[in-house]
Design an enzyme around this catalytic site. Structure first.
Site, PDB file in Angstrom:
ATOM      1  N   ASP A 161      41.041  39.751  41.774  1.00  0.00           N
ATOM      2  CA  ASP A 161      41.176  40.880  40.845  1.00  0.00           C
ATOM      3  C   ASP A 161      42.522  41.584  41.015  1.00  0.00           C
ATOM      4  O   ASP A 161      43.363  41.154  41.817  1.00  0.00           O
ATOM      5  CB  ASP A 161      39.988  41.834  41.084  1.00  0.00           C
ATOM      6  N   GLU A 194      43.993  39.387  36.417  1.00  0.00           N
ATOM      7  CA  GLU A 194      44.902  40.543  36.284  1.00  0.00           C
ATOM      8  C   GLU A 194      44.917  41.069  34.868  1.00  0.00           C
ATOM      9  O   GLU A 194      45.821  41.800  34.474  1.00  0.00           O
ATOM     10  CB  GLU A 194      46.270  40.274  36.896  1.00  0.00           C
ATOM     11  N   TRP A 195      43.876  40.718  34.093  1.00  0.00           N
ATOM     12  CA  TRP A 195      43.574  41.326  32.788  1.00  0.00           C
ATOM     13  C   TRP A 195      44.665  41.104  31.748  1.00  0.00           C
ATOM     14  O   TRP A 195      44.769  41.857  30.768  1.00  0.00           O
ATOM     15  CB  TRP A 195      43.318  42.842  32.936  1.00  0.00           C
ATOM     16  N   GLY A 196      45.497  40.091  31.951  1.00  0.00           N
ATOM     17  CA  GLY A 196      46.538  39.820  30.962  1.00  0.00           C
ATOM     18  C   GLY A 196      47.688  40.809  31.020  1.00  0.00           C
ATOM     19  O   GLY A 196      48.546  40.814  30.140  1.00  0.00           O
ATOM     20  N   GLU A 197      47.722  41.635  32.068  1.00  0.00           N
ATOM     21  CA  GLU A 197      48.735  42.702  32.116  1.00  0.00           C
ATOM     22  C   GLU A 197      50.157  42.179  32.238  1.00  0.00           C
ATOM     23  O   GLU A 197      51.098  42.775  31.741  1.00  0.00           O
ATOM     24  CB  GLU A 197      48.448  43.645  33.286  1.00  0.00           C
ATOM     25  N   ASP A 216      38.112  44.158  30.675  1.00  0.00           N
ATOM     26  CA  ASP A 216      36.728  43.710  30.877  1.00  0.00           C
ATOM     27  C   ASP A 216      35.918  43.674  29.584  1.00  0.00           C
ATOM     28  O   ASP A 216      36.008  44.576  28.758  1.00  0.00           O
ATOM     29  CB  ASP A 216      36.006  44.662  31.841  1.00  0.00           C
TER      30      ASP A 216
HETATM   31  C1  GLA Z   1      37.338  44.417  37.464  1.00  0.00           C
HETATM   32  C2  GLA Z   1      37.196  43.012  36.891  1.00  0.00           C
HETATM   33  C3  GLA Z   1      35.737  42.763  36.559  1.00  0.00           C
HETATM   34  C4  GLA Z   1      34.880  42.947  37.814  1.00  0.00           C
HETATM   35  C5  GLA Z   1      35.105  44.327  38.411  1.00  0.00           C
HETATM   36  C6  GLA Z   1      34.454  44.492  39.761  1.00  0.00           C
HETATM   37  O1  GLA Z   1      37.038  45.394  36.509  1.00  0.00           O
HETATM   38  O2  GLA Z   1      37.997  42.846  35.777  1.00  0.00           O
HETATM   39  O3  GLA Z   1      35.560  41.479  36.024  1.00  0.00           O
HETATM   40  O4  GLA Z   1      35.192  41.950  38.737  1.00  0.00           O
HETATM   41  O5  GLA Z   1      36.490  44.587  38.577  1.00  0.00           O
HETATM   42  O6  GLA Z   1      34.662  45.759  40.306  1.00  0.00           O
END
Ligand code: GLA
Length: 667
Positions: A161, A194-197, A216
């Site tokens: 993450d 890393e959410w595409g950041e 998410d």
């Molecule tokens: C982030 C991630 C999620 C999950 C949570 C856990 O938000 O993007 O997929 O793993 O952390 O805290």
């Protein structure tokens, strides 16, 4: 500052200052994840609740075997945040949470392995994980030690993450862990979260096997849809061993209908996304299993060519996605994001199939096989989809002609909510399209309406013969009584026809809801005191008499524009869309608009629009955080529906907190 905190801070400072050695440049194990990973992760169903524990993980592994999911291809049983204690032990090792995992993690991994499955774990490329009560220790600065520990437990998959990353370069952080994983000698799939950041699709091909492309997902239609649309744009970057990850599945968690979950699963499958089940399989419905275990859909996802399906067309929310398959077939998804039923079509030529006299189409959800002369049509319910495998076929004549039959009502504008107004007639159209080469006969269409309403066909509803490549349409007038009660009502269509390959008549049905709104507002009203017909918002819900706070309702505080506080109004976040019923009774909308004072910065840039049905009656042009509050006045005479829209100004929607202070409608 205690010693542990001091150490963490010191490591972060060293890394930030670039004094730590750069990771070595060896690639990740390329032969892992040659098709998108399939499995389970607990996060979407449990978050950090107590039901996330050893029993759950073992229970899921059992169900993978007993319910046939393992045979269908699901392989990884993965655990997410909250598996550890908040402190490392005296040796600096992570410690499994003693109540959740009383026998440790290795015991659980062993159990999962004993079922012929693989086991995955989670940590963050930061000093702490994401869990909002502080999280447990993250991997930043502990890469080798944590990777070794994971390998010693038998971990086969690591989700890494992005929380608490101390501003350290993402490439550095993820490459460091890649090398640590490689150094263990164990084959571990590496999932970058890393959410595409930092646009991982541009650099992470040799770092991880998959990377998140968005923030998410949550168990809602709007969340799933916005994530799917973002991920669609990145098709060129995916391939064997390096996949775009639009986050884990929500199928079965209860926040969407089965029609919506089928669309979710179809989208993820055609986009070659990882298929990580996010529902607690010990509690789901038989329909959930039916969706998750559709092997023909899974085969599209797992096709060894490894292409991510691409959007070849999007007309007002009707999307056509195509994925070439290794045997020359094409998978195609016709997907309707709107709240109204529609018909979608595509031709074999558009799919890139070379000319043939006929094609075989396998409907992957209906599980029927038909033939077409070259075009494919489907009647799609609101939020629905149809997914096909299309092949060139010399023996096309063995299969019945492909026939699509559906109904749609007149709409105020493309994508509008279907509305029926008391006392006003409504027009519906039914259509039957025969895409085959052979005719069908005795085609009969009918439309059913709620009790007390009446319906009549204004054009013929029966056709003796419907030749191949022809469409038969019928127009219907539906009379909505003046006293019709407000609410949602189903309008159903029913079709029968005879197909050359079947002895009995074929029947088709469809049903879609139409909304009868409550009374139109009267006099001058604060819009925030009215009930909207529907709303969508870029982050969190649209806020009533408050500004947007990005997550839960009511988390934003008072609407404040350049120091002025407004007790009444709406708080939105681009892209936002809020609709109200005006019933042809209102004349104008007024407001003071601007970016909320809490989010005034270089990224906040939006534009405001007001629409009267299909007509735009106000456009603010660009509004930034630097702008003074603006007065808005829009004429909405004659509108059935008034729409308040906020668009992102073209620089992404970060910090686009758009307030509508003192928002009023005069009727
Ligand atoms: C982030 C991630 C999620 C999950 C949570 C856990 O938000 O993007 O997929 O793993 O952390 O805290």
């Amino acid at each position: 500052m205690d010693l542990r905190r001091w150490r963490t801070a010191a490591v972060a400072t060293l890394i930030a200052a670039g004094t730590l050695v750069t990771p070595q440049a060896h690639a990740q194990k390329p032969d892992l994840a040659l098709t998108p990973p399939m499995g389970f992760n607990n996060w979407n169903s449990t978050h950090c609740r107590n039901d996330f524990n050893e029993d759950m993980v073992k229970g899921i592994a059992d169900i993978f075997v007993t319910k046939g999911l393992k045979d269908a291809g699901y392989e990884y049983v993965n655990i997410d945040d909250c598996w550890a204690l908040p402190e490392r032990d005296v040796n600096g090792d992570l410690v499994p949470h003693p109540t959740r995992f009383p026998h440790g993690i290795k015991a659980v991994a062993d159990y999962v392995h004993s079922k012929g499955l693989k086991f995955g774990i989670y940590t963050s490329a930061g000093t702490k994980t994401c869990e909002n009560n502080g999280g447990f220790p993250g991997g930043l600065g502990h890469e080798e030690q944590d990777a070794k520990l994971f390998a010693s437990w038998g971990v086969d998959y690591l989700k890494y993450d992005n929380c608490n990353n101390q501003g350290v370069d993402a490439k550095y952080r993820y490459t460091k862990m890649r090398d640590a994983l490689n150094a263990t000698g164990r084959e571990i799939v590496f999932s970058l979260c890393e959410w595409g950041e930092n646009k991982p699709w541009e650099w992470a091909k040799d770092v991880g096997h998959l990377w998140r492309t968005t923030g998410d997902i949550t168990d809602s239609w709007s969340s799933m849809l916005s994530i799917a649309k973002r991920n669609m744009e990145l098709a060129d970057f995916a391939g064997p061993g390096h996949w775009n990850d639009p986050d884990m599945l929500e199928v079965g968690n209860g926040g969407m209908t089965d029609v919506e979950y089928r669309s979710h699963f179809s989208l993820w499958s055609i986009m070659a996304a990882p298929l990580l089940i996010g529902a607690d399989l010990r509690k789901v419905t038989p329909e959930t299993f039916e969706i998750l275990e559709n092997r023909e859909v899974i085969a599209v996802n797992q096709d060894e060519l490894g292409l991510q399906g691409k959007v070849i067309r999007n007309e007002g929310g009707t999307h056509v996605l195509v994925k070439p398959l290794s045997n020359g077939d094409r998978a195609v998804l016709l997907f309707n994001e709107n709240d109204s039923a529609t018909t979608a079509s595509v031709t074999a030529q558009e799919l890139g199939l070379t000319t043939a006299t006929g094609y075989k189409i396998r409907d992957l959800w209906a599980r029927t096989t038909t033939h077409t002369a070259g075009s494919i049509s489907a009647a799609l319910p609101p939020h629905g989809s149809a997914m096909y495998r299309v092949s060139k076929a010399n023996d096309w004549y063995r299969y019945p002609p492909a026939v699509a039959a559906g109904a749609s009502g007149e709409l105020l504008y493309p994508g509008a909510l279907p509305i029926a107004q008391p006392g006003k007639p409504l027009t519906y159209t039914t259509s039957v399209t025969n895409s085959g080469r052979l005719p069908v006969s005795l085609v009969q269409a009918s439309l059913t309406v709620p009790a007390g309403w009446t319906v009549k066909a204004t054009t013929p509803s029966f056709a003796a013969v419907l030749a191949g490549q022809k469409t038969f349409t019928t127009t219907w007038q539906v009379n909505v009584p003046a006293g019709a009660a407000p609410g949602k009502f189903p309008v159903g269509a029913h079709f029968t026809f005879h197909s050359p390959h079947e002895n009995n008549p074929v029947t088709r049905q469809s049903s879609a809801e139409v909304l009868v709104p409550g009374a139109a507002p009267k006099g001058e009203n604060f819009v925030s005191d009215l009930k909207w017909l529907r709303s969508t918002n870029g982050w969190g819900p649209v806020e009533v008499d408050a500004t947007n706070g990005e997550t839960a309702a009511g988390d934003g505080g008072p609407i404040t524009i350049r120091g002025e506080v407004f007790a009444k109004g709406l708080g939105t976040h681009a892209p936002a869309h809020v609709e109200y019923y005006a019933g042809n009774a209102c004349s104008k909308v007024t407001a003071t608009i601007g970016i909320d004072d809490r989010k005034v910065n270089a990224q906040s840039l939006v534009s405001y629009q007001v629409w009267a049905d299909a007509t735009k009656v106000y456009d603010s042009g660009p509004v930034s955080g630097a702008d003074a509050a603006k007065s808005l006045e829009a004429t909405v005479s004659g509108a059935t529906v008034v729409r308040l829209v906020v668009l992102d100004g073209g620089n992404g929607n970060t910090n686009d907190h758009a307030d509508w202070g003192d928002l009023k409608i005069t009727c």
